[in-house]
Structures are given as structure tokens and as C-alpha cells.
Design an enzyme around this catalytic site. Structure first.
Site, PDB file in Angstrom:
ATOM      1  N   GLU A 224      -9.758  16.149-102.923  1.00  0.00           N
ATOM      2  CA  GLU A 224      -8.828  17.106-103.529  1.00  0.00           C
ATOM      3  C   GLU A 224      -9.549  18.438-103.753  1.00  0.00           C
ATOM      4  O   GLU A 224     -10.627  18.465-104.352  1.00  0.00           O
ATOM      5  CB  GLU A 224      -8.309  16.556-104.864  1.00  0.00           C
ATOM      6  CG  GLU A 224      -7.382  15.350-104.659  1.00  0.00           C
ATOM      7  CD  GLU A 224      -6.893  14.718-105.954  1.00  0.00           C
ATOM      8  OE1 GLU A 224      -5.682  14.478-106.067  1.00  0.00           O
ATOM      9  OE2 GLU A 224      -7.724  14.436-106.847  1.00  0.00           O
TER      10      GLU A 224
ATOM     11  N   ASN B  81      -4.968  10.727-108.983  1.00  0.00           N
ATOM     12  CA  ASN B  81      -5.075   9.926-110.204  1.00  0.00           C
ATOM     13  C   ASN B  81      -3.791   9.948-111.029  1.00  0.00           C
ATOM     14  O   ASN B  81      -3.526   9.017-111.788  1.00  0.00           O
ATOM     15  CB  ASN B  81      -6.294  10.351-111.031  1.00  0.00           C
ATOM     16  CG  ASN B  81      -7.572   9.798-110.428  1.00  0.00           C
ATOM     17  OD1 ASN B  81      -7.552   8.775-109.732  1.00  0.00           O
ATOM     18  ND2 ASN B  81      -8.686  10.460-110.668  1.00  0.00           N
TER      19      ASN B  81
END
Ligand code: NAD
Length: 288
Positions: free
Chosen positions: A155, A194
Site C-alpha cells: 500500500e 487491514n
């Protein structure tokens, strides 16, 4: 050379930093991995060497690629010296905001003015670190997944003041590493992966708590109906119930957001010390 990036420095030679450094060396970058602990560096070298040697035995990498990568990778306890001529830094030291701020302040003093400073932190957004430097525009999150040698996604997360050039260079490095780019347009706690994981986990805990299904069957649904490699309860046991609990608690304490509070069923396990595989008991029981 990617965007004129010749040398990469990784700060921290723990679980993440060591493998990120090897990813960088395998991608052809001259790489230095820095740690304050010589023990961590020695352990990292030993684990990395045996891992890539095994890859050669299994035919996953060529001996030549691995030998060249080993030659490109330097282990050091001297951060200032390591970054004096570096172009790009990936900080993967211990998860502590004030330690990270100190590291970034020192990097800012000693790394060349053009160097980009990224952090692999999972929970500390770069806006909480960037103002420890005089180059906040050159700071962002570059978030790898564990184990970094295997997991494909990274990311790339800018804060509001990150420059377009920094984002582009970080994306170019990610690409050169052979990783899949997950580009965020703005930062948010948990980033994207997440947050998805947490949404599934919370729903799984709610279903279990309401007595809709046993946790084994909820895991079964994730595996057999959604094709997830593992169910949410198995994954909590693997990652550590303590880690899952503490991450939620940290977000709750930072934001005051009630929705971030650890689920009561997760808190029960945490308080009982049933952390998962590491203690032999989590949702499931594990043989010694
Ligand atoms: P770890 O505890 O395995 O390693 C941390 C290392 O940092 C240790 O070797 C320690 O000696 C070193 N260190 C401490 N202070 C330092 C300093 N001032 N300078 C240099 N080195 C220093 O931790 P980890 O699991 O590798 O996590 C590191 C970072 O990666 C954290 O920010 C974490 O949020 C992030 N992260 C972890 C995971 C994961 O699954 N473990 C996944 C993605 C991101």
C-alpha cells in the site's frame, strides 16, 4: 535505475525490515539494512541467507540472482553513515511513534536533500511523523505485508502534504520490487487491506457472539464459500489475538471512536491470555 533511485536504506532488521531489504536487493538495488541491535542484524542475515538458498534449491530463484543480491545487501548499525548517499529510505523499526519521529528527524539531518523517507508502519500514518522533518513533502507510508518476500501487495499512502513526485517515485520503487501497487488517495487508519480484514473479523465475531454459528463454521464459510485461504478465527490465531486486540485498542485510544474498540469476545480471549498459536490456545487449541 528507477527514478534515479540507486541506493535504498531499510531501517530495522526485524520480521519486516529484513525481508524488505532482501526484496530490494533481489530487485537490483544497492541496499543497506540498519538496526541498533547487532543481534537483530546477525539473525536477519542468517535467516535471509537460508531462505534464499532454499529458494535456489527448490528452483524458485537462480543461484546467480541470489549471489548478486547477497553482494548488494549491507548490514549496518551506523544509520548516519548508511544514509549519507541514499536515495530512498523504508523505515521498518519498532512500532513506536516517538522512536519513529526521532529516526525521521535524524534521517532528515543526514540523508541527502532529495531522499524520500517512507515508513512501513501499519498503524502510524505518515502525517504523524512527517512534521519531525523539514521535508514533509517527501514522506509517506509504504506498507508491506508479512512475509514481505512472499506477499505481493504494497500500500502506497500519501498524507495531505506528500508531493506528487514522492508518490510517483514510491510507486515506481514498488513496481521495481515486483510488487502489486495498492494506491490510496488519502490516509486513513488501517489503510485499505487491514480495514477490509477488520470488517470481516468484526462481522465474524458478531455472528459468533449472537449464537448464529460456531466459529469453526464461520471459518468454513470463509474458506469454502468465499475462497479465503483461511477463516477469520484461524487468522486471528495465526497473527496473535494480542496483536489483533492491541491494534484495535491503539486506534480506539487515538481516535476515541467507539466502533474501533476491540470486540468483547476478542477482549475476553486477550484477557485470558489465549493469544493463539503462540500460546497453544486461541480460538483453536494447538498441540505443543
Ligand atoms: P520487529 O520487532 O520484528 O523488528 C523491529 C526492529 O527494529 C528490531 O530489530 C529492533 O532492534 C529495531 N529497532 C528498534 N529501534 C530502532 C532504531 N532506532 N533504529 C533501527 N532499528 C531499530 O518488528 P516488525 O514486525 O518487523 O515491525 C516493524 C514495522 O513494520 C512496524 O512499524 C510495524 O507496524 C510494521 N509492519 C509489521 C507487520 C507484521 O506483520 N509484523 C506487517 C506490516 C507492517
Amino acid at each position: 535505475m528507477t527514478h534515479n533511485i540507486g541506493h535504498i536504506t531499510v531501517i530495522g532488521a526485524g520480521a519486516m525490515g529484513s525481508q524488505i531489504a532482501m526484496v530490494s536487493a533481489l530487485a537490483g538495488f544497492s541496499t543497506t539494512v540498519v538496526d541498533i541491535s547487532q543481534d537483530s542484524l546477525d539473525r536477519a542475515r542468517q535467516q535471509l541467507w537460508s531462505r534464499v538458498d532454499r529458494d535456489v534449491e527448490k528452483g524458485r530463484r537462480t543461484a546467480e540472482d541470489v549471489e548478486q543480491a547477497k553482494d548488494r545487501l549491507v548490514f549496518s548499525t551506523q544509520q548516519d553513515e548508511a544514509v549519507a548517499h541514499t536515495d530512498f529510505v523504508i523505515e521498518a523499526a519498532i512500532e513506536d511513534r516517538s522512536i519513529k519521529r526521532d529516526i525521521f528527524a535524524q534521517l532528515d539531518k543526514t540523508a541527502p536533500a532529495h531522499a524520500i523517507l517512507t515508513t512501513n508502519s501499519s498503524n502510524i500514518m505518515s502525517s504523524q511523523i512527517a512534521d519531525a522533518t523539514n521535508r514533509p513533502d517527501k514522506v509517506c507510508n509504504m506498507h508491506f505485508f508479512n512475509p514481505a518476500l512472499v506477499m505481493a501487495g504494497v500500500e502506497v499512502v500519501p498524507h495531505a502534504g506528500t508531493s506528487q513526485e514522492t508518490i510517483e517515485t514510491t510507486i515506481a520503487v514498488t513496481e521495481a520490487f515486483g510488487k502489486d501497487i495498492i494506491e490510496l488517495k488519502q490516509e486513513i487508519p488501517g489503510f485499505v487491506a487491514n480495514r477490509l480484514l477488520n470488517a470481516i473479523r468484526v462481522e465474524a465475531l458478531n455472528l459468533y457472539d449472537a449464537g448464529i454459528a460456531d466459529f469453526e463454521d464461520i471459518d468454513q464459510a470463509a474458506r469454502s464459500a468465499l475462497r479465503h485461504p483461511m477463516g477469520p478465527f484461524e487468522l486471528m490465531d495465526l497473527v496473535g489475538i494480542d496483536v489483533a486486540y492491541l491494534v484495535r485498542m491503539a486506534e480506539y485510544e487515538q481516535t476515541g471512536n467507539e466502533a474501533a474498540k476491540p470486540h468483547p469476545k476478542l477482549a475476553e480471549k486477550y484477557e485470558a491470555g489465549d493469544y493463539g498459536r503462540k500460546t497453544g490456545q486461541g480460538w483453536y487449541q494447538y498441540a505443543e
